[in-house]
Structure formats: C-alpha cells, structure tokens
Write an enzyme that holds these catalytic residues in place. Sequence first.
Site, PDB file in Angstrom:
ATOM      1  N   ASN A  11     -14.947 -31.178  35.329  1.00 57.57           N
ATOM      2  CA  ASN A  11     -14.772 -30.986  33.886  1.00 57.57           C
ATOM      3  C   ASN A  11     -13.290 -30.729  33.645  1.00 57.57           C
ATOM      4  O   ASN A  11     -12.795 -29.637  33.903  1.00 57.57           O
ATOM      5  CB  ASN A  11     -15.626 -29.786  33.433  1.00 57.57           C
ATOM      6  N   TRP A  12     -12.614 -31.772  33.161  1.00 56.69           N
ATOM      7  CA  TRP A  12     -11.161 -31.657  32.989  1.00 56.69           C
ATOM      8  C   TRP A  12     -10.800 -30.918  31.701  1.00 56.69           C
ATOM      9  O   TRP A  12      -9.620 -30.628  31.471  1.00 56.69           O
ATOM     10  CB  TRP A  12     -10.516 -33.052  33.004  1.00 56.69           C
ATOM     11  N   LYS A  13     -11.790 -30.637  30.876  1.00 54.02           N
ATOM     12  CA  LYS A  13     -11.571 -29.904  29.612  1.00 54.02           C
ATOM     13  C   LYS A  13     -10.448 -30.579  28.805  1.00 54.02           C
ATOM     14  O   LYS A  13     -10.309 -31.791  28.849  1.00 54.02           O
ATOM     15  CB  LYS A  13     -11.299 -28.426  29.898  1.00 54.02           C
ATOM     16  N   HIS A  96     -21.752 -26.830  26.759  1.00 51.48           N
ATOM     17  CA  HIS A  96     -20.819 -26.094  27.623  1.00 51.48           C
ATOM     18  C   HIS A  96     -20.498 -24.756  26.952  1.00 51.48           C
ATOM     19  O   HIS A  96     -20.435 -24.661  25.728  1.00 51.48           O
ATOM     20  CB  HIS A  96     -19.539 -26.900  27.844  1.00 51.48           C
ATOM     21  N   GLU A  98     -17.899 -23.188  26.416  1.00 53.03           N
ATOM     22  CA  GLU A  98     -16.782 -23.194  25.452  1.00 53.03           C
ATOM     23  C   GLU A  98     -17.232 -23.767  24.116  1.00 53.03           C
ATOM     24  O   GLU A  98     -16.770 -23.339  23.058  1.00 53.03           O
ATOM     25  CB  GLU A  98     -15.587 -23.947  26.049  1.00 53.03           C
ATOM     26  N   GLU A 168     -24.020 -22.108  34.391  1.00 46.79           N
ATOM     27  CA  GLU A 168     -22.635 -21.631  34.453  1.00 46.79           C
ATOM     28  C   GLU A 168     -22.543 -20.260  33.789  1.00 46.79           C
ATOM     29  O   GLU A 168     -22.477 -20.171  32.556  1.00 46.79           O
ATOM     30  CB  GLU A 168     -21.706 -22.593  33.707  1.00 46.79           C
ATOM     31  N   GLY A 174     -13.509 -20.069  34.752  1.00 46.63           N
ATOM     32  CA  GLY A 174     -12.063 -19.954  34.598  1.00 46.63           C
ATOM     33  C   GLY A 174     -11.513 -18.585  34.944  1.00 46.63           C
ATOM     34  O   GLY A 174     -10.357 -18.290  34.659  1.00 46.63           O
ATOM     35  N   SER A 213     -15.766 -21.178  38.564  1.00 46.85           N
ATOM     36  CA  SER A 213     -14.816 -20.850  39.634  1.00 46.85           C
ATOM     37  C   SER A 213     -15.250 -21.385  40.995  1.00 46.85           C
ATOM     38  O   SER A 213     -15.080 -20.720  42.020  1.00 46.85           O
ATOM     39  CB  SER A 213     -14.553 -19.344  39.687  1.00 46.85           C
ATOM     40  N   GLY A 234     -14.313 -26.923  37.094  1.00 47.48           N
ATOM     41  CA  GLY A 234     -13.245 -27.003  36.111  1.00 47.48           C
ATOM     42  C   GLY A 234     -11.886 -27.075  36.778  1.00 47.48           C
ATOM     43  O   GLY A 234     -11.422 -28.142  37.193  1.00 47.48           O
ATOM     44  N   GLY A 235     -11.244 -25.923  36.929  1.00 45.51           N
ATOM     45  CA  GLY A 235      -9.877 -25.866  37.438  1.00 45.51           C
ATOM     46  C   GLY A 235      -9.651 -26.666  38.711  1.00 45.51           C
ATOM     47  O   GLY A 235      -8.663 -27.413  38.824  1.00 45.51           O
TER      48      GLY A 235
HETATM   49  P1  PGA Z   1     -13.965 -23.420  36.269  1.00 48.42           P
HETATM   50  O1  PGA Z   1     -14.701 -24.119  35.032  1.00 48.42           O
HETATM   51  O2  PGA Z   1     -14.365 -24.146  37.518  1.00 48.42           O
HETATM   52  O3  PGA Z   1     -12.489 -23.557  35.976  1.00 48.42           O
HETATM   53  O4  PGA Z   1     -14.425 -22.002  36.299  1.00 48.42           O
HETATM   54  C1  PGA Z   1     -16.044 -24.549  35.142  1.00 48.42           C
HETATM   55  C2  PGA Z   1     -16.528 -25.136  33.843  1.00 48.42           C
HETATM   56  O5  PGA Z   1     -16.116 -24.677  32.764  1.00 48.42           O
HETATM   57  O6  PGA Z   1     -17.333 -26.084  33.846  1.00 48.42           O
END
Ligand code: PGA
Length: 253
Positions: A11-13, A96, A98, A168, A174, A213, A234-235
């Site tokens: 997930n590159w957001k 998601h 967010e 999640e 994050g 994470s 994500g990251g």
């Molecule tokens: P993260 O993000 O790996 O940076 O914690 C995961 C996500 O939001 O899907």
Amino acid sequence: MGTRTAIIAGNWKMNLGRQESVDLGNAVARIEHDPATVELLVFPAMAWTAAVSDAAQGSNLRVGGQNCYTEPKGAFTGEVSAAMLAEICTDVMAGHSERRHVFGESDELVGQKVRAILGAGMRAVLCVGETLSEREAGDAEAVVKRQLVAGLAGTGVDELGSIVVAYEPVWAIGTGVSASPEDAQNMCGYVRSELVGLYGDAGANVRVLYGGSVTPENAGDLLRQADIDGGLVGGASLNVQSFRAIVEAAAGT
Ligand code: PGA
C-alpha cells in the site's frame, strides 16, 4: 498459511511521484516468486494507478486502487468509480483505517464500496481493525465483527472468491509497533471464525492478511501463523529490497 495462496500487498498510500511509481512497479513485477505460492499486489497512489498498471502488463503483478466511490458515474467531483478502476485494476481496497479515521467513512459506506467493487468485477480487499482505545477497552473483537458484518452486507457466499480481508490494528499502522505474532494470529483467527459463522465452510477459504508495521524482520514470524495468509504492507513496500524480503519470507513459510 496452509493451502491458501499467500498475498503480499504493498500500500503505497499518497507517496511517490509518477516515475518513482512506475520504476517501483517495474521492479516489483520482476521479483522472482512462485505465483502458486505467493501473489503480488500493489496499490499505487490513485493518480498513477494506470501508469503502474501499464508497467505491470505481462507480469503476475496485480495492481489495485486504494479507494473508490459507490456510484458508477455522475456529478461526484473528485471521486473515482469502481467501473473506472475496473479498466485498469484487478483489486480495490475498501475501508482502510485512514479512510475510516481521516475521512470519516462509516461501516455502511465501506459495505457499499465493497458492493460497487464486486459489481464492477474486481476483488475487494476489505480492511478492518480496532483503535488502541477500543483494544484497551476490550472491544477489539466486537469492533472487527461490526466492520466485517457491515463490510460484507449483501455479499453472497458465491462472491467470497472475490473477497480478501486485511486485519490491520490502527495502533500498529505506521507506528513501527506491529502486533505480536500471537495477537495477530488471534485476531486473524477470529476474523476467519466470523467468516465461517457468516458463510459456513466457504468462509474458511477467504484470505486473511495482517497489516501494521510489517517489516522484513517480523514478516516471517507473522506469516508463519496459521490464520495469516499474507501481509498488507505500507512503509516497507516503498522500497523494492524490503518488499522483496517480505515476499521471500512469505514463500519460506
Ligand atoms: P504500515 O502501513 O506497514 O506502514 O504500518 C500498513 C497499512 O496502512 O496498510
């Protein structure tokens, strides 16, 4: 992970420019893997979804949208419909954290988005997860159950092949603090038992991913858990080396 093919999803957001996204898409598409063991999927920033999708042509890499609107077309300035994404994507995320917490999406809206995604012929990656205060109040399972039931409202057992669930926990996204393998397994196992409660045995075949994470360091311990069928990353998905290491960890479990 049993017999369910793993999914490692990036997930590159709202990160990376156009060329960076295309370059990363090309690099991820070249990660060596056995597609019968691990599926690769990336969710680029919305503006570059088509460009990354073009870059992935001819490879096994699936490209998804991070969000969509519920209506197929019309006067909805700034939105993208599932039907539009279906021209360039195989998958779309719904719910998601967010979207839920920054943009205030309700459980019901998330369910309508899942309906739109399936209606457009794509696979929906339904994200669920509790906040820290919900966990501390002992409500983690109740929150996840409510999100699952609303997210899958109107989805029939015959459509389950087009559903992936990502658990999640919001407090792990994050933050650098992933759930412990034991907690992640407990919650992913809970998701699976609820899917079986809703759909019978077919519910057990739905892929349940863990996100929050995930790193090359913790991926092996997380992905080895019986009810964790992959990761939503994500990251660590913004860099091909770390994403490749997570794919390798999935293949090795
Ligand atoms: P993260 O993000 O790996 O940076 O914690 C995961 C996500 O939001 O899907």
